[in-house]
Write a protein that holds these residues in place. Structure first.
Motif, PDB file in Angstrom:
ATOM      1  N   LYS A  93       1.098  -1.207   0.536  1.00 32.36           N
ATOM      2  CA  LYS A  93      -0.528   0.120   0.007  1.00 32.36           C
ATOM      3  C   LYS A  93       1.021   1.458   0.530  1.00 32.36           C
ATOM      4  N   LEU A  94       1.179   2.405  -0.898  1.00 33.42           N
ATOM      5  CA  LEU A  94       1.313   3.427  -0.751  1.00 33.42           C
ATOM      6  C   LEU A  94       0.793   4.069   0.002  1.00 33.42           C
ATOM      7  N   ARG A  95       1.707   5.420   0.334  1.00 33.79           N
ATOM      8  CA  ARG A  95       0.775   6.048   1.187  1.00 33.79           C
ATOM      9  C   ARG A  95       0.507   7.661   0.287  1.00 33.79           C
ATOM     10  N   LEU A  96       0.927   7.609  -0.805  1.00 33.65           N
ATOM     11  CA  LEU A  96      -0.087   8.966  -1.549  1.00 33.65           C
ATOM     12  C   LEU A  96      -0.190   7.705  -2.937  1.00 33.65           C
ATOM     13  N   PRO A  97      -1.630   8.002  -3.121  1.00 33.04           N
ATOM     14  CA  PRO A  97      -2.062   7.522  -4.482  1.00 33.04           C
ATOM     15  C   PRO A  97      -0.824   7.521  -5.842  1.00 33.04           C
ATOM     16  N   LEU A  98      -1.057   6.633  -6.323  1.00 30.68           N
ATOM     17  CA  LEU A  98      -0.376   7.364  -7.897  1.00 30.68           C
ATOM     18  C   LEU A  98      -1.161   6.872  -8.606  1.00 30.68           C
ATOM     19  N   ASN A  99      -1.853   7.697  -9.726  1.00 26.33           N
ATOM     20  CA  ASN A  99      -3.097   7.503 -10.884  1.00 26.33           C
ATOM     21  C   ASN A  99      -4.145   6.971 -10.382  1.00 26.33           C
ATOM     22  N   GLY A 100      -4.652   7.813  -8.758  1.00 28.08           N
ATOM     23  CA  GLY A 100      -5.351   7.333  -8.240  1.00 28.08           C
ATOM     24  C   GLY A 100      -5.894   5.723  -6.634  1.00 28.08           C
ATOM     25  N   ARG A 101      -4.249   4.930  -6.878  1.00 25.22           N
ATOM     26  CA  ARG A 101      -4.787   4.066  -6.678  1.00 25.22           C
ATOM     27  C   ARG A 101      -3.502   3.718  -5.754  1.00 25.22           C
ATOM     28  N   ARG A 102      -3.958   3.263  -4.495  1.00 25.86           N
ATOM     29  CA  ARG A 102      -2.885   2.696  -3.407  1.00 25.86           C
ATOM     30  C   ARG A 102      -1.986   1.568  -2.562  1.00 25.86           C
ATOM     31  N   ASN A 103      -3.037   0.923  -3.799  1.00 26.70           N
ATOM     32  CA  ASN A 103      -2.831  -0.841  -3.709  1.00 26.70           C
ATOM     33  C   ASN A 103      -2.309  -1.358  -5.261  1.00 26.70           C
TER      34      ASN A 103
ATOM     35  N   ASN B  91       7.418   5.694  -0.874  1.00 27.61           N
ATOM     36  CA  ASN B  91       6.207   5.785  -0.562  1.00 27.61           C
ATOM     37  C   ASN B  91       5.524   4.855   0.196  1.00 27.61           C
TER      38      ASN B  91
END
Length: 155
Positions: free
Chosen positions: A97-107, A135
């Motif tokens: 899981k990301l701290r800050l989303p990447l392209n609207g995704r965190r998982n 991240n």
């Protein structure tokens, strides 16, 4: 010296790797997760007892306030915390899981390709991706359970 540093020195001094430390609210329970990479089947109860006994002594001498100490293996869904973990477990399936989303995704999940220049490289079903290590919030190895065919023995 803080408690984490004290635990790290003691555990590594015994020949183990400190994987993670958890403290309950009000720091009454201290959970220590250890590993020994050269043991193919991971740490066992004897390893946990050895580390627990030594940590109990060290924590008493250093006047660390806690009620209960728990020492265990990190489990089959081992957390990945350090940069070296992302190198060691290259080729394994992981999820994180990301701290800050990447392209609207965190998982995300996929096969870990390794760590280069502070970036985690992952092979996913949509192609290879890279993520800044700083991240990542939580990362774990995805357990593999081999299914047995009829007549085969469990190894």
């Amino acid at each position: 010296m803080d408690v984490h540093e004290l635990l790290e020195i003691t555990v590594t001094g015994l020949g183990y790797e400190l994987v993670d430390v958890e403290r309950s609210p009000r720091s009454r329970v201290l959970r220590v997760f250890i590993d020994k990479p050269e043991k193919p089947r991971g740490v066992d109860i004897e390893d946990c007892v050895l580390v627990s006994n030594q940590l109990s002594r060290v924590l008493t001498v250093e006047n660390v306030d806690y009620d209960r100490l728990e020492v265990s293996s990190p489990g089959i869904d081992r957390p990945l915390k350090k940069a070296s973990d992302f190198e060691r477990f290259a080729g394994s399936e992981i999820s994180f899981k990301l701290r800050l989303p990447l392209n609207g995704r965190r998982n995300f999940s996929g096969v870990l390709l390794g760590l280069r220049d502070g970036k985690v490289h992952l092979q996913t079903d949509v192609g290879d991706m890279e993520f800044d290590l700083v991240n990542l919030d939580k990362a774990r190895v995805v357990p593999k359970f081999d299914t047995m065919k009829s007549g085969e023995k469990l190894v």
